[in-house]
Design a protein around this motif. Structure first.
Motif, mmCIF file in Angstrom:
data_model
loop_
_atom_site.group_PDB
_atom_site.id
_atom_site.type_symbol
_atom_site.label_atom_id
_atom_site.label_comp_id
_atom_site.label_asym_id
_atom_site.label_seq_id
_atom_site.Cartn_x
_atom_site.Cartn_y
_atom_site.Cartn_z
ATOM 1 N N ASP A 1 -0.365 2.552 19.360
ATOM 2 C CA ASP A 1 0.920 1.898 19.165
ATOM 3 C C ASP A 1 1.823 2.821 18.358
ATOM 4 N N ALA A 2 2.883 3.312 18.981
ATOM 5 C CA ALA A 2 3.759 4.275 18.315
ATOM 6 C C ALA A 2 4.579 3.660 17.195
ATOM 7 N N TYR A 3 4.530 2.339 17.048
ATOM 8 C CA TYR A 3 5.296 1.667 16.003
ATOM 9 C C TYR A 3 4.407 1.045 14.926
ATOM 10 N N SER A 4 3.094 1.200 15.023
ATOM 11 C CA SER A 4 2.202 0.492 14.109
ATOM 12 C C SER A 4 2.108 1.205 12.768
ATOM 13 N N ARG A 5 1.917 0.421 11.720
ATOM 14 C CA ARG A 5 1.709 1.006 10.401
ATOM 15 C C ARG A 5 0.284 1.538 10.287
ATOM 16 N N ALA A 6 0.108 2.509 9.402
ATOM 17 C CA ALA A 6 -1.219 3.067 9.191
ATOM 18 C C ALA A 6 -2.135 2.015 8.570
ATOM 19 N N ALA A 7 -3.369 1.975 9.037
ATOM 20 C CA ALA A 7 -4.347 1.055 8.471
ATOM 21 C C ALA A 7 -4.878 1.635 7.156
ATOM 22 N N GLY A 8 -5.238 0.761 6.244
ATOM 23 C CA GLY A 8 -5.794 1.226 4.988
ATOM 24 C C GLY A 8 -4.738 1.568 3.966
ATOM 25 N N ALA B 1 3.102 7.896 -7.308
ATOM 26 C CA ALA B 1 2.678 8.866 -6.289
ATOM 27 C C ALA B 1 1.197 8.689 -5.951
ATOM 28 N N TYR B 2 0.347 8.659 -6.967
ATOM 29 C CA TYR B 2 -1.079 8.497 -6.699
ATOM 30 C C TYR B 2 -1.378 7.124 -6.101
ATOM 31 N N ALA B 3 -0.727 6.089 -6.634
ATOM 32 C CA ALA B 3 -0.978 4.739 -6.111
ATOM 33 C C ALA B 3 -0.424 4.582 -4.699
ATOM 34 N N GLY B 4 0.790 5.076 -4.479
ATOM 35 C CA GLY B 4 1.425 4.915 -3.173
ATOM 36 C C GLY B 4 0.734 5.700 -2.079
ATOM 37 N N TYR B 5 0.136 6.829 -2.441
ATOM 38 C CA TYR B 5 -0.574 7.649 -1.464
ATOM 39 C C TYR B 5 -2.061 7.304 -1.391
ATOM 40 N N GLY B 6 -2.502 6.372 -2.248
ATOM 41 C CA GLY B 6 -3.893 5.931 -2.223
ATOM 42 C C GLY B 6 -4.878 7.011 -2.599
ATOM 43 N N LEU B 7 -4.498 7.883 -3.544
ATOM 44 C CA LEU B 7 -5.328 9.023 -3.908
ATOM 45 C C LEU B 7 -5.752 8.931 -5.363
ATOM 46 N N THR B 8 -6.800 9.665 -5.736
ATOM 47 C CA THR B 8 -7.310 9.667 -7.102
ATOM 48 C C THR B 8 -7.302 11.083 -7.649
ATOM 49 N N GLN C 1 0.801 -1.211 0.000
ATOM 50 C CA GLN C 1 0.000 0.000 0.000
ATOM 51 C C GLN C 1 0.839 1.267 0.000
ATOM 52 N N THR C 2 2.144 1.152 0.124
ATOM 53 C CA THR C 2 3.005 2.332 0.115
ATOM 54 C C THR C 2 4.218 2.072 -0.760
ATOM 55 N N TYR C 3 4.936 3.123 -1.032
ATOM 56 C CA TYR C 3 6.149 2.998 -1.825
ATOM 57 C C TYR C 3 7.325 3.256 -0.908
ATOM 58 N N ARG C 4 8.066 2.214 -0.566
ATOM 59 C CA ARG C 4 9.216 2.337 0.319
ATOM 60 C C ARG C 4 10.470 1.955 -0.443
ATOM 61 N N THR C 5 11.350 2.917 -0.605
ATOM 62 C CA THR C 5 12.550 2.716 -1.409
ATOM 63 C C THR C 5 13.543 1.788 -0.718
ATOM 64 N N TYR C 6 13.558 1.795 0.616
ATOM 65 C CA TYR C 6 14.558 1.023 1.357
ATOM 66 C C TYR C 6 13.850 0.106 2.355
ATOM 67 N N PRO C 7 13.354 -1.048 1.908
ATOM 68 C CA PRO C 7 12.660 -1.944 2.848
ATOM 69 C C PRO C 7 13.599 -2.620 3.832
ATOM 70 N N ASN C 8 14.892 -2.663 3.521
ATOM 71 C CA ASN C 8 15.862 -3.317 4.387
ATOM 72 C C ASN C 8 16.901 -2.326 4.902
#
Length: 563
Positions: free
Chosen positions: A422-429, A522-529, A98-105
């Motif tokens: 939870d200060a470490y949780s990912r955003a839902a949706g 950008a639109y896909a990673g931010y979930g916007l139209t 659901q997001t675009y993360r350039t550095y997953p590791n």
């Protein structure tokens, strides 16, 4: 010449990053370090993905990537074995869909080299660390802080000075004069274990792996400084009682190593530093008092009797190194404080904004302390390393879900959004949310140009808020542009992001830049139209401050942040 505006006492990663953020904001800095030489040792080597994102925004990532290596796999041995047994793997990540993360590791890099790279970056901004300079006391007033500094040269001669600064930041530990004079509580617990730590040259083991021997109650781990280095950091617990309370000598460590491992084919060179670590799991209850701040964390408390030129500082938050969160939390402290302090110092934000530094970071640090303490107890109690759950980390420790939900300066006009305990949780949706780290997106091209594609992280900057406008038409853009025109250009940059194939029509001139989302990330990673207007406000530290749908939402957010 007027003295620098900010005095930073302590030149570890926290102080160095804070100095870089402030200097990139045009705020003058003096950074001092009481040691006569720069610290040595690999120490905190794990650099998490969120830190890499911040380094990208700061423009210092390429040098870190050049020196860093992937976090290694653990090789686990039984005594006497040459080949490792089936062993647990340290976790790696992947980009959430659901997001675009350039550095997953994350990356592994010796802290000694890490700090050297950061000092080189400071030099490019005409700033250097003053060694042999110790903050001895300070007094703060309504508009400045008076700091008494003692400078010691290589011959031991001392010179005392008294200098005025607008602000003081202590990043040199819980026993520093800043902690002492502010009278801060250091809440938490001290564990009973004594763990030997140090750096030593090793021949006969592969530096591309971590190496572990577990013969209960003894646990011994070797971790290379890099994939090509023969210098390894060791951690050894379960030592005989007569060796438990003091740092081992080089000879004592080597003999214990052979006793635990049965591997006399492995040989050792010089030991750079050795120390005795007793786990302290603690944190302060506030990080600001007037014009004085504290920042930074470490998994290490001062050793009971340091040796071999070791320097292991206390910190604002002390915790287990299990999970690799310490240095990374410190970097986030610096990024959070630096951006806010710069805005206030330049007269662009109210002084009250500085209260949100402690508010936001204390919540995150408390959760980090909880997580790392749980990992520590799994590793050093019960079955310990033999328990597979002791190695289970989960993707949360890459820190991409660290958030400031509940902060007074986070705003979102969508009902129920941005709520998390939870200060470490990912955003839902799948839609970008305020309080969370802003995703990156590649494949963006300046509208109407033949420029090479760029990324959102290349657009963000530590010196200003970035307003990203998605969707909508000229009729919706105009009121937003009118509101944005009231804010100082030094504080807010506006960027219109248009879908692939669309033109900016007549309103392109209203914004700092118009970027075409040619790859759709950008639109896909931010979930916007493209159908509805959405304004995403990205703070200087790369955190989303607000997600709103109209000019009024923008006004409500900046009423909390700018004057």
């Amino acid at each position: 010449m007027a003295p620098p505006s900010v005095l930073i006492s302590g030149a570890g990663p926290t102080g160095l990053i804070l100095a870089l953020v402030l200097l990139q904001n045009g705020v003058s800095v003096r950074i001092i370090e009481k040691e006569l030489k720069h610290r040595i040792g690999s120490r905190g080597s794990g650099v998490q993905p969120r830190t890499l994102e911040l380094y990208n925004i700061l423009g210092i990532l390429p040098d870190i990537q050049k020196e860093g290596a992937p976090i290694a796999t653990m090789a686990k041995y039984n005594p006497g074995e040459i080949e490792p047994s089936p062993s647990p793997k340290l976790p790696s990540g992947s980009s959430p869909p659901q997001t675009y993360r350039t550095y997953p590791n994350g990356l592994s890099i010796s802290q000694e080299r890490h700090e050297e790279i950061l000092r080189d970056q400071l030099q490019k901004l005409s700033c250097s660390v003053e060694l042999g300079s110790e903050l001895r006391s300070f007094e703060q007033f309504s508009d400045h802080v008076v700091a008494k500094i003692v400078k010691t040269n290589a011959d031991g001669k001392q010179v005392e000075e008294s200098t005025n600064f607008h602000w003081l930041v202590g990043v040199d530990g819980a026993r520093s004069i800043v902690h002492k004079q502010l009278g801060l509580s250091f809440l938490g617990e001290t564990q009973e274990e004594h763990i030997a730590l140090g750096d030593i040259a090793v021949e006969g083991v592969d530096p591309r792996f971590w190496h572990m021997w577990h013969v209960p109650p003894k646990l011994l781990v070797l971790r290379s400084s890099s994939s090509t280095s023969k210098v390894f950091m060791f951690a050894y617990t379960g030592r005989p009682e007569h060796l438990a309370e003091n740092p081992p000598t080089r000879e004592e460590f080597i003999e214990e190593f052979y006793d635990v491992t049965g591997r006399r084919d492995i040989t050792f060179g010089p030991a750079t530093w050795m120390s005795n670590w007793r786990p302290n799991l603690r944190m302060v209850d506030t990080m600001r008092s007037g014009r004085v701040f504290i920042a930074g964390g470490s998994p290490f408390m001062s050793p009971s009797r340091p040796s071999l030129n070791t320097h292991v500082p206390d910190a604002t938050h002390c915790h287990s190194p299990t999970g690799g969160q310490g240095l990374n939390s410190s970097v986030q402290d610096a990024a959070n404080l630096g951006g806010k302090l710069a805005l206030v110092h330049k007269g662009l934000a109210p002084v009250a904004l500085l209260d949100t530094y402690s508010e936001e970071r204390i919540r995150v640090i408390a959760h980090m302390l909880k997580v790392t303490t749980e990992l520590y107890h799994k590793m050093f109690s019960g079955a310990g390393p033999a328990d597979p759950s002791a190695w289970k980390r989960g993707s949360d420790l890459n820190m991409l879900g660290v958030n400031y939900c509940g902060s007074l300066i986070v705003f979102e006009d969508a009902a129920g959004a941005g709520v998390s305990s939870d200060a470490y949780s990912r955003a839902a949706g799948s839609t970008v949310q305020a309080a969370y780290c802003a995703p990156d997106a590649s494949g963006l091209v300046r509208a109407g140009s033949a420029d090479a594609p760029t990324t959102l992280f290349a657009v963000f900057h530590v010196s200003m808020h970035t307003m990203l406008l998605f969707g909508g038409d000229a009729g919706a853009h105009a009121p937003v542009a009118t509101v944005l025109g009231r804010f100082p250009e030094a504080a807010v940059r506006t960027v219109l992001v248009i879908p692939q194939g669309q033109t900016a029509a007549d309103d392109g001139a209203l914004f700092s830049a118009v970027l075409e989302d040619q790859a759709g990330h950008a639109y896909a990673g931010y979930g916007l139209t493209a159908g509805e207007l959405a304004v995403v406000v990205v703070r200087p530290n790369g955190v989303v401050g607000a997600v709103v749908s109209n000019a009024r939402g923008i006004e409500r957010y900046f009423q909390k942040v700018l004057v």
